[in-house]
Design a protein around this motif. Structure first.
Motif, PDB file in Angstrom:
ATOM      1  N   GLN A  49       0.758  -1.430  -0.569  1.00  0.00           N
ATOM      2  CA  GLN A  49      -0.126  -0.118   0.154  1.00  0.00           C
ATOM      3  C   GLN A  49       1.018   1.690  -0.366  1.00  0.00           C
ATOM      4  O   GLN A  49       0.569   2.225  -0.583  1.00  0.00           O
ATOM      5  CB  GLN A  49      -1.149   0.029   0.889  1.00  0.00           C
ATOM      6  CG  GLN A  49      -1.472  -1.472   1.127  1.00  0.00           C
ATOM      7  CD  GLN A  49      -1.852  -2.617   1.265  1.00  0.00           C
ATOM      8  OE1 GLN A  49      -0.709  -3.119   1.570  1.00  0.00           O
ATOM      9  NE2 GLN A  49      -2.336  -3.040   0.729  1.00  0.00           N
ATOM     10  N   ASN A  50       2.192   1.320   0.792  1.00  0.00           N
ATOM     11  CA  ASN A  50       2.551   2.251   0.933  1.00  0.00           C
ATOM     12  C   ASN A  50       3.665   2.797  -0.383  1.00  0.00           C
ATOM     13  O   ASN A  50       3.592   3.875  -0.647  1.00  0.00           O
ATOM     14  CB  ASN A  50       3.980   1.935   1.936  1.00  0.00           C
ATOM     15  CG  ASN A  50       5.052   3.608   2.486  1.00  0.00           C
ATOM     16  OD1 ASN A  50       3.961   4.698   2.754  1.00  0.00           O
ATOM     17  ND2 ASN A  50       6.199   4.004   2.297  1.00  0.00           N
ATOM     18  N   LEU A  51       4.076   1.374  -1.242  1.00  0.00           N
ATOM     19  CA  LEU A  51       5.174   2.184  -1.992  1.00  0.00           C
ATOM     20  C   LEU A  51       3.630   1.984  -3.245  1.00  0.00           C
ATOM     21  O   LEU A  51       4.044   2.930  -4.057  1.00  0.00           O
ATOM     22  CB  LEU A  51       5.437   0.411  -2.724  1.00  0.00           C
ATOM     23  CG  LEU A  51       6.012  -0.083  -3.875  1.00  0.00           C
ATOM     24  CD1 LEU A  51       6.803   1.029  -4.043  1.00  0.00           C
ATOM     25  CD2 LEU A  51       6.075  -0.500  -4.939  1.00  0.00           C
ATOM     26  N   THR A  52       2.723   1.542  -3.509  1.00  0.00           N
ATOM     27  CA  THR A  52       1.784   2.147  -4.128  1.00  0.00           C
ATOM     28  C   THR A  52       1.407   3.786  -4.212  1.00  0.00           C
ATOM     29  O   THR A  52       1.060   4.579  -4.776  1.00  0.00           O
ATOM     30  CB  THR A  52       0.186   1.238  -4.506  1.00  0.00           C
ATOM     31  OG1 THR A  52       0.629  -0.015  -4.352  1.00  0.00           O
ATOM     32  CG2 THR A  52      -0.258   1.573  -5.954  1.00  0.00           C
ATOM     33  N   GLN A  53       1.308   4.034  -3.038  1.00  0.00           N
ATOM     34  CA  GLN A  53       0.912   5.491  -3.240  1.00  0.00           C
ATOM     35  C   GLN A  53       1.598   6.548  -2.810  1.00  0.00           C
ATOM     36  O   GLN A  53       1.553   7.600  -3.934  1.00  0.00           O
ATOM     37  CB  GLN A  53       0.170   5.918  -0.979  1.00  0.00           C
ATOM     38  CG  GLN A  53      -0.730   6.922  -0.951  1.00  0.00           C
ATOM     39  CD  GLN A  53      -1.431   7.411  -1.740  1.00  0.00           C
ATOM     40  OE1 GLN A  53      -2.261   6.714  -1.451  1.00  0.00           O
ATOM     41  NE2 GLN A  53      -1.336   8.007  -2.651  1.00  0.00           N
ATOM     42  N   ASN A  54       3.174   5.808  -2.653  1.00  0.00           N
ATOM     43  CA  ASN A  54       4.008   6.789  -3.400  1.00  0.00           C
ATOM     44  C   ASN A  54       4.466   6.546  -4.313  1.00  0.00           C
ATOM     45  O   ASN A  54       4.341   7.518  -4.617  1.00  0.00           O
ATOM     46  CB  ASN A  54       5.296   6.418  -2.561  1.00  0.00           C
ATOM     47  CG  ASN A  54       5.716   5.898  -1.041  1.00  0.00           C
ATOM     48  OD1 ASN A  54       5.254   6.655  -0.477  1.00  0.00           O
ATOM     49  ND2 ASN A  54       6.427   4.897  -0.565  1.00  0.00           N
ATOM     50  N   LEU A  55       4.158   6.122  -5.582  1.00  0.00           N
ATOM     51  CA  LEU A  55       4.047   6.004  -6.799  1.00  0.00           C
ATOM     52  C   LEU A  55       2.645   6.992  -7.552  1.00  0.00           C
ATOM     53  O   LEU A  55       3.362   7.576  -8.332  1.00  0.00           O
ATOM     54  CB  LEU A  55       3.765   4.568  -7.487  1.00  0.00           C
ATOM     55  CG  LEU A  55       5.434   4.011  -7.381  1.00  0.00           C
ATOM     56  CD1 LEU A  55       4.298   2.580  -7.769  1.00  0.00           C
ATOM     57  CD2 LEU A  55       6.551   4.251  -8.565  1.00  0.00           C
ATOM     58  N   ALA A  56       1.507   6.635  -6.841  1.00  0.00           N
ATOM     59  CA  ALA A  56       0.829   7.901  -7.162  1.00  0.00           C
ATOM     60  C   ALA A  56       1.255   9.416  -7.072  1.00  0.00           C
ATOM     61  O   ALA A  56       1.163  10.488  -7.429  1.00  0.00           O
ATOM     62  CB  ALA A  56      -0.818   7.451  -6.026  1.00  0.00           C
ATOM     63  N   ASP A  57       1.758   9.227  -5.573  1.00  0.00           N
ATOM     64  CA  ASP A  57       2.073  10.325  -4.891  1.00  0.00           C
ATOM     65  C   ASP A  57       2.983  11.039  -6.027  1.00  0.00           C
ATOM     66  O   ASP A  57       2.965  12.754  -6.589  1.00  0.00           O
ATOM     67  CB  ASP A  57       2.465  10.406  -3.678  1.00  0.00           C
ATOM     68  CG  ASP A  57       1.927  10.107  -2.776  1.00  0.00           C
ATOM     69  OD1 ASP A  57       1.995  10.957  -1.671  1.00  0.00           O
ATOM     70  OD2 ASP A  57       0.918   9.902  -3.433  1.00  0.00           O
ATOM     71  N   ALA A  58       3.943  10.622  -6.467  1.00  0.00           N
ATOM     72  CA  ALA A  58       5.127  10.660  -7.406  1.00  0.00           C
ATOM     73  C   ALA A  58       4.945  11.631  -8.802  1.00  0.00           C
ATOM     74  O   ALA A  58       5.382  12.102  -9.130  1.00  0.00           O
ATOM     75  CB  ALA A  58       5.903   9.513  -6.932  1.00  0.00           C
ATOM     76  N   LYS A  59       3.844  10.148  -9.572  1.00  0.00           N
ATOM     77  CA  LYS A  59       3.421  11.102 -10.910  1.00  0.00           C
ATOM     78  C   LYS A  59       2.206  12.079 -10.404  1.00  0.00           C
ATOM     79  O   LYS A  59       3.183  13.104 -11.146  1.00  0.00           O
ATOM     80  CB  LYS A  59       2.457   9.231 -11.115  1.00  0.00           C
ATOM     81  CG  LYS A  59       2.913   8.345 -11.445  1.00  0.00           C
ATOM     82  CD  LYS A  59       2.246   7.477 -11.831  1.00  0.00           C
ATOM     83  CE  LYS A  59       2.887   6.178 -11.913  1.00  0.00           C
ATOM     84  NZ  LYS A  59       1.657   4.647 -12.278  1.00  0.00           N
ATOM     85  N   ALA A  60       1.687  12.324  -9.697  1.00  0.00           N
ATOM     86  CA  ALA A  60       1.122  13.571  -9.446  1.00  0.00           C
ATOM     87  C   ALA A  60       1.887  14.690  -9.447  1.00  0.00           C
ATOM     88  O   ALA A  60       2.123  16.103  -9.903  1.00  0.00           O
ATOM     89  CB  ALA A  60       0.021  13.495  -8.298  1.00  0.00           C
ATOM     90  N   LYS A  61       2.944  14.598  -8.035  1.00  0.00           N
ATOM     91  CA  LYS A  61       3.777  15.725  -8.436  1.00  0.00           C
ATOM     92  C   LYS A  61       4.804  16.029  -9.374  1.00  0.00           C
ATOM     93  O   LYS A  61       4.966  17.208  -9.662  1.00  0.00           O
ATOM     94  CB  LYS A  61       5.116  15.753  -7.297  1.00  0.00           C
ATOM     95  CG  LYS A  61       4.041  15.526  -5.571  1.00  0.00           C
ATOM     96  CD  LYS A  61       5.454  15.216  -4.493  1.00  0.00           C
ATOM     97  CE  LYS A  61       5.159  15.231  -3.019  1.00  0.00           C
ATOM     98  NZ  LYS A  61       5.741  13.648  -2.409  1.00  0.00           N
ATOM     99  N   ASN A  62       5.456  15.280 -10.113  1.00  0.00           N
ATOM    100  CA  ASN A  62       6.249  15.346 -11.331  1.00  0.00           C
ATOM    101  C   ASN A  62       5.326  16.034 -12.117  1.00  0.00           C
ATOM    102  O   ASN A  62       5.097  17.061 -12.866  1.00  0.00           O
ATOM    103  CB  ASN A  62       6.251  13.562 -12.080  1.00  0.00           C
ATOM    104  CG  ASN A  62       6.865  13.722 -13.394  1.00  0.00           C
ATOM    105  OD1 ASN A  62       6.461  13.872 -14.373  1.00  0.00           O
ATOM    106  ND2 ASN A  62       7.927  14.345 -13.207  1.00  0.00           N
ATOM    107  N   VAL A  63       4.397  15.797 -12.894  1.00  0.00           N
ATOM    108  CA  VAL A  63       3.140  16.962 -13.723  1.00  0.00           C
ATOM    109  C   VAL A  63       3.576  18.057 -13.261  1.00  0.00           C
ATOM    110  O   VAL A  63       3.220  18.928 -13.422  1.00  0.00           O
ATOM    111  CB  VAL A  63       1.891  15.859 -13.942  1.00  0.00           C
ATOM    112  CG1 VAL A  63       1.372  16.474 -14.754  1.00  0.00           C
ATOM    113  CG2 VAL A  63       2.516  14.732 -14.210  1.00  0.00           C
ATOM    114  N   SER A  64       3.049  18.056 -11.625  1.00  0.00           N
ATOM    115  CA  SER A  64       2.565  19.577 -10.970  1.00  0.00           C
ATOM    116  C   SER A  64       3.378  20.341 -11.259  1.00  0.00           C
ATOM    117  O   SER A  64       3.824  21.223 -11.433  1.00  0.00           O
ATOM    118  CB  SER A  64       1.909  19.010  -9.464  1.00  0.00           C
ATOM    119  OG  SER A  64       2.154  19.809  -8.539  1.00  0.00           O
TER     120      SER A  64
END
Ligand SMILES: Nc1nc2c(ncn2[C@H]2C[C@H](O)[C@@H](COP(=O)(O)OP(=O)(O)OP(=O)(O)O)O2)c(=O)[nH]1
Length: 194
Positions: free
Chosen positions: A46-61
């Protein structure tokens, strides 16, 4: 403006079906690098998957600081090991044989970000139990679905003939397709974005 940070046609279609107006942009992150740095400690899908989702959003942001950016990720685990989108049809057949007759976990996470800051995030799991299907059954599904299966982490598409390979499903449909849509819509309403 809402930007969906994905190249996934599945995610794009799921959000488009809601009638919400949004743009898309692919996140430029190294998912395997994030995964390998995470798996050195305890297994926490769960933590890895959330970190990946966060990273994708932050990258485009980082390229669109005023926009509300939605990132998502999905991981598949079986016996505390991760499987990934099959590279080709041989890998797909091998992966389906590995999942046959067993239960695996799909975890999907979604993250909403503005100006590089994560405003909201959530993940959910689904338990997927596959039948002891025959090689001929798997080949039949592969013949019907073709290379769309290579774009899916499990090598299957629940909404298509792949459903014939399943014994039991415990989890939310949208989580299985890779975007926990109902919690996301609630978050977007609370953020007054829709
Ligand atoms: N249509 C469909 N797609 C599925 C299903 N299960 C998983 N997927 C897809 C959704 C995602 O595109 C993919 C999960 O892989 P990722 O989370 O790494 O996303 P992907 O690399 O495709 O796109 P992204 O990282 O968002 O640009 O698998 C399913 O049952 N049906």
């Amino acid at each position: 403006m809402i930007i969906l940070a994905t190249k996934s046609q599945t995610r794009i279609q799921l959000l488009a079906n809601t009638g919400i107006d949004f743009k898309t942009e692919t996140a430029r992150i190294d998912e395997r690098e994030i995964e390998s740095s995470a798996t050195s400690s305890t297994f926490d899908q769960q933590n890895l998957t959330q970190n990946l989702a966060d990273a994708k959003a932050k990258n485009v942001s980082s390229r669109h600081p005023q926009a509300l950016v939605v990132g998502a990720d999905q991981t598949l685990s079986i016996n505390d090991s991760y499987l990934h989108k099959p590279a080709n049809f041989d890998a797909l057949r091998d992966q389906l044989q590995l999942l046959r007759g067993k239960t695996h976990i799909l975890c999907a996470a979604v993250s909403v970000c503005r100006d590089g800051e994560v405003l909201w995030g959530q993940q959910s799991d689904a338990k997927m139990t596959m039948r002891e299907f025959s090689d001929a059954e798997a080949d039949h599904v592969i013949k019907l679905e073709g290379d769309k299966l290579l774009k899916s982490v499990g090598g299957y598409r629940l909404e298509g003939p792949s459903i014939q390979l399943f014994e039991r499903i415990d989890g939310d449909y949208f989580t299985i397709l890779g975007l926990p849509l109902l919690p996301l819509l609630t978050a977007l309403r609370e953020l007054k974005a829709i």
